[in-house]
Design a protein around this motif. Structure first.
Motif, PDB file in Angstrom:
ATOM      1  N   GLU A 171      39.495 -30.292  -8.557  1.00 44.81           N
ATOM      2  CA  GLU A 171      39.131 -31.736  -8.322  1.00 44.81           C
ATOM      3  C   GLU A 171      39.564 -32.857  -7.753  1.00 44.81           C
ATOM      4  OE1 GLU A 171      36.979 -34.713 -12.241  1.00 44.81           O
ATOM      5  OE2 GLU A 171      38.602 -33.583 -11.833  1.00 44.81           O
ATOM      6  N   PHE A 172      38.887 -33.301  -6.697  1.00 42.22           N
ATOM      7  CA  PHE A 172      39.349 -34.103  -5.467  1.00 42.22           C
ATOM      8  C   PHE A 172      38.178 -34.980  -5.059  1.00 42.22           C
ATOM      9  CE2 PHE A 172      37.622 -30.563  -3.744  1.00 42.22           C
ATOM     10  CZ  PHE A 172      37.553 -30.896  -2.663  1.00 42.22           C
ATOM     11  N   ILE A 173      39.079 -36.361  -4.252  1.00 42.24           N
ATOM     12  CA  ILE A 173      37.564 -37.216  -3.683  1.00 42.24           C
ATOM     13  C   ILE A 173      37.317 -37.200  -1.993  1.00 42.24           C
ATOM     14  CG2 ILE A 173      37.475 -39.122  -3.239  1.00 42.24           C
ATOM     15  CD1 ILE A 173      37.303 -39.522  -5.891  1.00 42.24           C
ATOM     16  N   HIS A 174      35.864 -36.413  -1.837  1.00 43.77           N
ATOM     17  CA  HIS A 174      35.685 -35.706  -0.827  1.00 43.77           C
ATOM     18  C   HIS A 174      36.113 -36.387  -0.155  1.00 43.77           C
ATOM     19  CE1 HIS A 174      32.653 -34.318   2.310  1.00 43.77           C
ATOM     20  NE2 HIS A 174      32.571 -33.606   1.687  1.00 43.77           N
ATOM     21  N   PRO A 175      36.740 -36.047   1.119  1.00 49.09           N
ATOM     22  CA  PRO A 175      37.166 -36.844   2.338  1.00 49.09           C
ATOM     23  C   PRO A 175      36.276 -37.748   2.937  1.00 49.09           C
ATOM     24  CG  PRO A 175      37.015 -34.314   2.932  1.00 49.09           C
ATOM     25  CD  PRO A 175      36.889 -34.639   1.133  1.00 49.09           C
ATOM     26  N   VAL A 176      35.285 -37.563   3.057  1.00 48.25           N
ATOM     27  CA  VAL A 176      34.080 -38.301   3.866  1.00 48.25           C
ATOM     28  C   VAL A 176      33.587 -39.413   2.987  1.00 48.25           C
ATOM     29  CG1 VAL A 176      32.836 -38.240   6.027  1.00 48.25           C
ATOM     30  CG2 VAL A 176      34.317 -36.611   6.112  1.00 48.25           C
ATOM     31  N   LYS A 177      32.987 -37.817   2.207  1.00 52.02           N
ATOM     32  CA  LYS A 177      31.928 -39.211   1.211  1.00 52.02           C
ATOM     33  C   LYS A 177      32.820 -39.534  -0.296  1.00 52.02           C
ATOM     34  CE  LYS A 177      28.386 -34.787   1.257  1.00 52.02           C
ATOM     35  NZ  LYS A 177      28.297 -33.738   0.689  1.00 52.02           N
ATOM     36  N   LYS A 178      33.916 -39.356   0.145  1.00 50.93           N
ATOM     37  CA  LYS A 178      34.769 -40.420  -1.112  1.00 50.93           C
ATOM     38  C   LYS A 178      34.006 -40.100  -2.739  1.00 50.93           C
ATOM     39  CE  LYS A 178      37.423 -41.882   2.250  1.00 50.93           C
ATOM     40  NZ  LYS A 178      38.199 -40.906   2.122  1.00 50.93           N
ATOM     41  N   GLU A 179      32.988 -39.047  -3.063  1.00 54.87           N
ATOM     42  CA  GLU A 179      32.700 -39.060  -4.137  1.00 54.87           C
ATOM     43  C   GLU A 179      33.837 -38.138  -4.826  1.00 54.87           C
ATOM     44  OE1 GLU A 179      29.163 -35.365  -3.120  1.00 54.87           O
ATOM     45  OE2 GLU A 179      29.169 -38.249  -3.295  1.00 54.87           O
ATOM     46  N   SER A 180      33.459 -37.999  -6.462  1.00 55.41           N
ATOM     47  CA  SER A 180      34.685 -37.229  -6.224  1.00 55.41           C
ATOM     48  C   SER A 180      34.027 -36.057  -6.525  1.00 55.41           C
ATOM     49  CB  SER A 180      35.033 -37.149  -8.405  1.00 55.41           C
ATOM     50  OG  SER A 180      34.858 -36.705  -8.997  1.00 55.41           O
ATOM     51  N   ILE A 181      34.341 -34.611  -5.995  1.00 56.53           N
ATOM     52  CA  ILE A 181      34.052 -33.223  -6.461  1.00 56.53           C
ATOM     53  C   ILE A 181      34.977 -32.122  -7.102  1.00 56.53           C
ATOM     54  CG2 ILE A 181      33.571 -30.775  -4.771  1.00 56.53           C
ATOM     55  CD1 ILE A 181      32.229 -33.014  -3.685  1.00 56.53           C
ATOM     56  N   PHE A 182      33.888 -31.684  -7.930  1.00 55.72           N
ATOM     57  CA  PHE A 182      34.641 -30.868  -9.333  1.00 55.72           C
ATOM     58  C   PHE A 182      34.425 -29.378  -8.981  1.00 55.72           C
ATOM     59  CE2 PHE A 182      33.957 -28.680 -13.193  1.00 55.72           C
ATOM     60  CZ  PHE A 182      36.271 -28.581 -13.535  1.00 55.72           C
ATOM     61  N   ILE A 183      34.938 -28.678  -8.870  1.00 58.16           N
ATOM     62  CA  ILE A 183      34.358 -27.033  -8.377  1.00 58.16           C
ATOM     63  C   ILE A 183      35.200 -26.510  -9.244  1.00 58.16           C
ATOM     64  CG2 ILE A 183      35.044 -24.961  -7.186  1.00 58.16           C
ATOM     65  CD1 ILE A 183      35.499 -27.783  -4.977  1.00 58.16           C
TER      66      ILE A 183
END
Length: 234
Positions: free
Chosen positions: A208-220
């Motif tokens: 889980e991290f904040i997208h480096p460009v979109k700045k939205e939370s990503i959960f994989i």
């Protein structure tokens, strides 16, 4: 042939679990190396480049940044940067420990506690590529911290969920072995026999991290390897 020596020979075998313009996430198989090493085996990074080149019809060299790595016998999530804009931002994210990674491990012996935080000092021996865990700091050692909890008891094994506070060489393998719980298949750290495919039963399960460009939370979440024991964990 052991999977320890087998590499991806066909980009069609690549297991992409997330992709956009700036990042790509792969579910790594046991035996694949993330970056080239002295074995000369084809690394996962090259296979991903081939996949991108063909999918997007890109001529010439394909840009791909390696953000982090997994040990060769380990499976699960590997994140790559597809742009030079994303790579330094992801590197900073990982360096500042703002990317939350969870691993799953199968161990035969029951841990001393249902959940615990392990603090050790690890020293790497480059001759045998192995780290040893110590209770106190010694020369050239590095502090290692992880938290684990038992999330399922199987017939002969325990499924552990592990969160890393530090990222040391073979940290999970060495610290679990140090409490008498070597990971299934991990001969190097004390398990009594190898897995048939050369893997160890350690899987990078979620990221889980904040997208480096979109700045939205990503959960994989990476699907578990196809194996009867892992099937019992899902």
């Amino acid at each position: 042939m052991s999977n320890q020596k087998k590499t991806i020979s066909d980009k069609d075998n690549l297991k992409v679990i997330y992709e956009d313009n700036h990042i790509i996430v792969v579910n790594k198989r046991a035996g694949d190396i993330v970056q080239g090493d002295r074995t000369g085996d084809k690394p996962l990074s090259n296979v991903v480049k081939e996949y991108i080149a063909e999918k997007y019809n890109k001529p010439g060299n394909v840009y791909l940044g390696v953000v982090h790595r997994l040990d060769r016998p380990t499976t699960g999530i590997v994140l790559f940067a597809k742009t030079s804009k994303a790579l330094p931002r992801l590197n900073k994210l990982f360096a500042e420990k703002k990317a939350n990674k969870t691993y799953w491990a199968l161990v035969k012996n029951q841990p001393p506690k249902t959940e615990d935080t392990l603090v050790n000092w690890l020293k790497k021996n480059p001759k045998n590529n192995k780290s040893t865990a110590y209770k106190k700091e010694i020369e050239n050692s590095k502090k290692a911290i992880l938290s684990y909890k038992i999330i399922k008891a199987l017939d002969n094994f325990y499924l552990l969920s592990i969160d890393l506070e530090t990222g040391r060489h073979h940290q999970i393998r060495a610290q679990l072995s140090n409490i008498g719980c070597p990971i299934k298949g991990d001969l190097k750290y004390g398990f009594d026999r190898s897995n048939k495919d050369g893997s160890i039963s350690l899987h990078a399960r979620t990221l889980e991290f904040i997208h480096p460009v979109k700045k939205e939370s990503i959960f994989i979440e990476a699907p578990l390897p196809k194996d009867p024991l892992w099937d019992a964990c899902s």
